[in-house]
Structure formats: structure tokens, C-alpha cells
Design a protein around this motif. Structure first.
Motif, short mmCIF file in Angstrom:
data_model
loop_
_atom_site.label_atom_id
_atom_site.label_comp_id
_atom_site.label_asym_id
_atom_site.label_seq_id
_atom_site.Cartn_x
_atom_site.Cartn_y
_atom_site.Cartn_z
N SER A 6 -2.50 -12.02 -4.55
CA SER A 6 -3.92 -12.26 -4.78
C SER A 6 -4.15 -12.26 -6.28
CB SER A 6 -4.75 -11.14 -4.15
OG SER A 6 -4.65 -11.18 -2.76
N ARG A 83 -4.34 -4.62 -7.50
CA ARG A 83 -4.86 -5.35 -6.34
C ARG A 83 -3.75 -5.72 -5.37
NH1 ARG A 83 -9.22 -10.18 -6.38
NH2 ARG A 83 -9.68 -9.92 -4.19
N ASN A 84 -2.61 -6.09 -5.90
CA ASN A 84 -1.52 -6.52 -5.03
C ASN A 84 -0.70 -5.35 -4.49
OD1 ASN A 84 -1.46 -9.54 -4.81
ND2 ASN A 84 -1.75 -9.25 -7.00
N TYR A 86 -2.01 -2.36 -3.67
CA TYR A 86 -2.84 -1.74 -2.62
C TYR A 86 -3.49 -2.73 -1.67
CZ TYR A 86 -2.23 2.52 -5.30
OH TYR A 86 -1.69 3.60 -5.96
N ASN A 87 -3.17 -4.00 -1.81
CA ASN A 87 -3.72 -5.06 -0.95
C ASN A 87 -5.24 -5.02 -0.88
OD1 ASN A 87 -1.23 -6.23 -0.25
ND2 ASN A 87 -0.89 -4.57 1.19
#
Length: 88
Positions: A6, A83-84, A86-87
Motif C-alpha cells: 500500500s 502502513r505495510n 501493520y496492514n
């Protein structure tokens, strides 16, 4: 889509749309970074709206300072990693 990661800016357009419709909580859920960087971005709009003069030049010297810009670039890249991991 190619990497499966993301990007840090994903959801900003949806977040701005939600903000324009008064849905603050939904906007933050689309992209948490907008909550952090939004006020900084708004300062550029304020600068643009100010008439030419001392106040505008002082504001420009603060928001366009090399260290401030570098700080926001660094936090943007940090948001990419967080962000990536912790999704979010």
C-alpha cells in the motif's frame, strides 16, 4: 498493484471527499497520514491566499524550510513502512 504494497498516499482522495462531506472519522480511517500532514498542506493554501508582504514571506520561509520539507518527506516514507507492516 505490482508490489502488493500500500502506498502512503492510498486513500487520500477518498479521505478528502469524506472531509468535504463532514465525515471526519471516515476520512481518518481512509488515510491516517492525512490527519498528520493535512494541517501542513493547508498552510500552503493559507500562504497562497495571503497578500504579498511580510506575513506571507515569513510563512513561506517556515513551511518551505529545507528541514521542515525533509521532515515531512521522512515521515511520509516512515508511514509507507508502518502502513505495510501493520496492514493499515
Amino acid at each position: 498493484m505490482i508490489t502488493g504494497l500500500s502506498c502512503p498516499a492510498c486513500g487520500i482522495q477518498r479521505a478528502i471527499y469524506a472531509l468535504m462531506h463532514g465525515q471526519f472519522k471516515e476520512a481518518v480511517e481512509y488515510n491516517y497520514y492525512l490527519l498528520y500532514a493535512g494541517p501542513y498542506a493547508m498552510l500552503f493554501l493559507v500562504e497562497w491566499l495571503l497578500p504579498n508582504g511580510k506575513a506571507r514571506n515569513q510563512l513561506a520561509s517556515v513551511i518551505e524550510n529545507k528541514y521542515v520539507v525533509d521532515f515531512y518527506i521522512l515521515t511520509f516514507l516512515l508511514w509507507l513502512v508502518v502502513r505495510n507492516i501493520y496492514n493499515i
